[in-house]
Design a protein around this motif. Structure first.
Motif, short mmCIF file in Angstrom:
data_model
loop_
_atom_site.label_atom_id
_atom_site.label_comp_id
_atom_site.label_asym_id
_atom_site.label_seq_id
_atom_site.Cartn_x
_atom_site.Cartn_y
_atom_site.Cartn_z
N LEU A 234 47.64 109.93 64.67
CA LEU A 234 46.31 110.06 64.04
C LEU A 234 46.39 110.99 62.84
O LEU A 234 45.84 110.71 61.77
CB LEU A 234 45.31 110.63 65.06
CG LEU A 234 44.86 109.67 66.15
CD1 LEU A 234 44.18 110.43 67.29
CD2 LEU A 234 43.92 108.62 65.56
N TYR B 266 39.36 113.44 66.42
CA TYR B 266 39.36 112.85 65.07
C TYR B 266 38.75 113.79 64.02
O TYR B 266 39.31 113.98 62.95
CB TYR B 266 38.58 111.53 65.04
CG TYR B 266 39.02 110.52 66.08
CD1 TYR B 266 40.32 110.03 66.10
CD2 TYR B 266 38.13 110.07 67.05
CE1 TYR B 266 40.72 109.10 67.06
CE2 TYR B 266 38.52 109.15 68.01
CZ TYR B 266 39.81 108.67 68.02
OH TYR B 266 40.20 107.77 68.96
N TYR C 121 35.90 110.71 71.17
CA TYR C 121 37.02 111.64 71.42
C TYR C 121 37.01 112.73 70.34
O TYR C 121 36.93 112.41 69.14
CB TYR C 121 38.31 110.80 71.35
CG TYR C 121 39.60 111.57 71.37
CD1 TYR C 121 39.96 112.36 72.45
CD2 TYR C 121 40.50 111.48 70.29
CE1 TYR C 121 41.16 113.04 72.46
CE2 TYR C 121 41.71 112.16 70.31
CZ TYR C 121 42.03 112.94 71.39
OH TYR C 121 43.22 113.62 71.40
N SER D 240 51.56 107.78 76.62
CA SER D 240 50.95 108.88 77.39
C SER D 240 50.13 108.38 78.57
O SER D 240 50.28 108.86 79.69
CB SER D 240 50.04 109.71 76.48
OG SER D 240 50.76 110.30 75.45
N LYS D 241 49.25 107.42 78.30
CA LYS D 241 48.31 106.99 79.35
C LYS D 241 48.88 105.80 80.13
O LYS D 241 48.66 105.68 81.33
CB LYS D 241 46.95 106.61 78.75
CG LYS D 241 46.44 107.58 77.68
CD LYS D 241 45.94 108.90 78.20
CE LYS D 241 45.57 109.81 77.04
NZ LYS D 241 44.88 111.02 77.41
N ARG E 217 55.26 113.22 74.91
CA ARG E 217 54.76 113.23 73.54
C ARG E 217 55.35 112.09 72.71
O ARG E 217 55.99 112.32 71.68
CB ARG E 217 55.02 114.59 72.85
CG ARG E 217 54.61 115.82 73.60
CD ARG E 217 53.15 115.81 74.05
NE ARG E 217 52.20 115.66 72.98
CZ ARG E 217 51.22 114.75 72.99
NH1 ARG E 217 51.06 113.92 74.01
NH2 ARG E 217 50.40 114.66 72.00
N GLY F 12 53.33 111.77 70.18
CA GLY F 12 52.06 111.41 70.83
C GLY F 12 51.17 110.66 69.85
O GLY F 12 51.42 110.62 68.63
N ALA F 13 50.11 110.07 70.41
CA ALA F 13 49.13 109.40 69.55
C ALA F 13 48.47 110.42 68.64
O ALA F 13 48.02 110.10 67.54
CB ALA F 13 48.09 108.69 70.41
N SER F 14 48.42 111.69 69.08
CA SER F 14 47.79 112.75 68.28
C SER F 14 48.43 112.87 66.91
O SER F 14 47.74 112.96 65.89
CB SER F 14 47.90 114.11 68.98
OG SER F 14 47.43 114.03 70.28
C1 PLP Z 1 41.25 108.36 72.49
C2 PLP Z 1 42.47 109.21 72.49
N1 PLP Z 1 43.30 109.12 71.44
C3 PLP Z 1 44.42 109.87 71.38
C4 PLP Z 1 44.75 110.76 72.39
C5 PLP Z 1 45.99 111.59 72.25
O1 PLP Z 1 47.06 110.99 72.96
P1 PLP Z 1 48.50 111.70 73.05
O2 PLP Z 1 48.50 112.54 74.28
O3 PLP Z 1 49.47 110.54 73.14
O4 PLP Z 1 48.69 112.50 71.83
C6 PLP Z 1 43.90 110.88 73.50
C7 PLP Z 1 44.21 111.84 74.57
O5 PLP Z 1 43.44 112.15 75.43
C8 PLP Z 1 42.74 110.07 73.55
O6 PLP Z 1 41.90 110.14 74.60
#
Ligand code: PLP
Length: 383
Positions: A101, A125, A122, A229-230, A238, A96-98
């Motif tokens: 980050l 961070y 968001y 994800s989006k 993920r 995931g982007a999580s």
């Molecule tokens: C701005 C932003 N970055 C990252 C994420 C995390 O994305 P992921 O579900 O791919 O980990 C979200 C999820 O809501 C988000 O809104």
């Protein structure tokens, strides 16, 4: 006896979104406009590709940086869509982007580093920044249409500034930065020892104009974060991506490797299908999000809310200042009395106070019902 633990973890709060959700989740007949994920199903062809991956026994570790065909497809995707140029060794496939980050921050931040970021923002961070011993430096964007502008960044830059976060299209505001606004930030930061972490997870959901990445102007100093994800309604798969220059990717790869080894193999095959055959899967979803956005925006204005028109993602962030001084209490009363759940703006830093986040990642009928309820609640005199 008190067993020891990391004080930094002790100080981290549960996400305000989750706290609020726990409070109102027991209410019956609730319309929830809180959701942070697409309401569309994952496209069938992606589900089929996932099943094929299982049947073909694609169930082992992949390369730490990710399955090579997927990394190549990710490069082609961002090149075709956003004119960004990366090679497969400049990409890491993440959980995931999580996780993207997490490894980006942990690779570049140390004790005492400062990170400039727009607020409201968001909530994902700050905890990672704090765990690194670094400090978030928030820029109040309530008077600049929720946009982080170069002129606001400049006075905050110190020798401790390691990084600027650009999270556009924005969760929670739905705002995007224009070509000129991005270019001005790039000019300001160019050749200074400062990174940009550009979180572009909503890049496929830009309503007017095309998504633009600051990496267009600043490829050597930008870490681009994206994922499926989006864009492809695949939150549970993920899969995210990190794009950056090879030398820093090699360092981030160490953090990634000792963190997760690699992203899930079958999800990587699903993502490969998404970024190739499903390259334009987001188009129809985006059209519907845009229609819902216009509807919600017009209704909110007619009810009397002060609200900015979003240009992306699936959130809108109206001011509730006319009706209440506390966004938490407003949202709580709205949930209890009108049976509509929205997220209090305070969940997006203290600069979100005075606002609520409404998600329109839900069916039009739900939105209509939700807004009817909000309208009668406001007419009765919100408390
Ligand atoms: C701005 C932003 N970055 C990252 C994420 C995390 O994305 P992921 O579900 O791919 O980990 C979200 C999820 O809501 C988000 O809104």
């Amino acid at each position: 006896m008190t067993l020891p633990m990391n004080e930094r973890v002790q100080h981290i709060q549960l996400s305000g979104i989750r706290q609020f959700f726990n409070l109102v989740s027991k209410e019956k007949d609730m319309i929830s406009l809180t959701i942070g994920q697409p309401d569309f199903p994952t496209p069938d062809h992606i589900k089929e590709a996932t099943k094929r991956a299982l049947d073909e026994q694609f169930t082992s570790y992949t390369h730490n940086a990710g399955y090579v065909p997927l990394r190549e497809a990710a490069c082609r995707f961002v090149e075709t869509k956003y004119n960004l140029h990366y090679t497969a060794d400049e990409v890491i496939v993440t959980v995931g982007a999580s996780q993207a980050l997490d490894i980006a921050f942990r690779t570049i931040l140390t004790e005492g580093s400062e990170v400039i970021l727009p607020a409201p923002v968001y909530p994902g961070y700050e905890p990672i920044i704090r765990l690194c011993g670094a400090t978030p430096v928030y820029v109040d964007t309530r008077h600049t249409g929720f946009k982080l502008l170069a002129e606001q960044i400049e006075p905050l830059m110190t020798e401790r500034t390691r990084c600027i976060v650009l999270p556009y299209p924005s969760n929670p505001t739905g705002m995007t930065l224009s070509h000129d606004e991005l270019q001005q930030i790039a000019q300001l930061v160019k050749d200074k020892p400062i990174w940009i972490i550009s979180d572009e997870i909503y890049s496929e959901l830009v309503f007017t104009g095309n998504h633009q990445s600051i990496a267009t102007w600043l490829p050597d100093q930008t870490i681009v974060i994206n994922g499926v994800s989006k864009s492809h309604a695949m939150t549970g798969f993920r899969i995210g991506f990190l794009f950056a220059r090879k030398w820093i990717i090699e360092h981030m790869l160490k953090v990634h490797q000792y963190n997760v080894s690699c992203a899930t193999s079958i999800s990587q095959r699903a993502a490969l299908e998404a970024l190739t055959v499903g390259m334009n899967d987001a188009h129809d979803m985006k059209k519907q999000y845009a229609e819902r956005m216009s509807y919600v925006y017009e209704r909110l204005r007619a009810i009397g809310f002060d609200v900015q028109k979003p240009n992306g993602a699936f959130y809108i962030f109206p001011s509730i200042a006319k009706f209440h001084h506390s966004s938490f209490d407003f949202a709580l009363q709205l949930a209890k009395e009108a049976k509509v759940a929205v997220v209090p703006g305070s969940a997006f830093s203290t600069y979100g106070e005075g606002y609520i986040r409404i998600s329109y990642a839900c069916a039009m009928e739900e939105l209509q019902k939700g807004l009817d309820r909000i309208e009668s609640y406001i007419k009765k005199g919100a408390r």
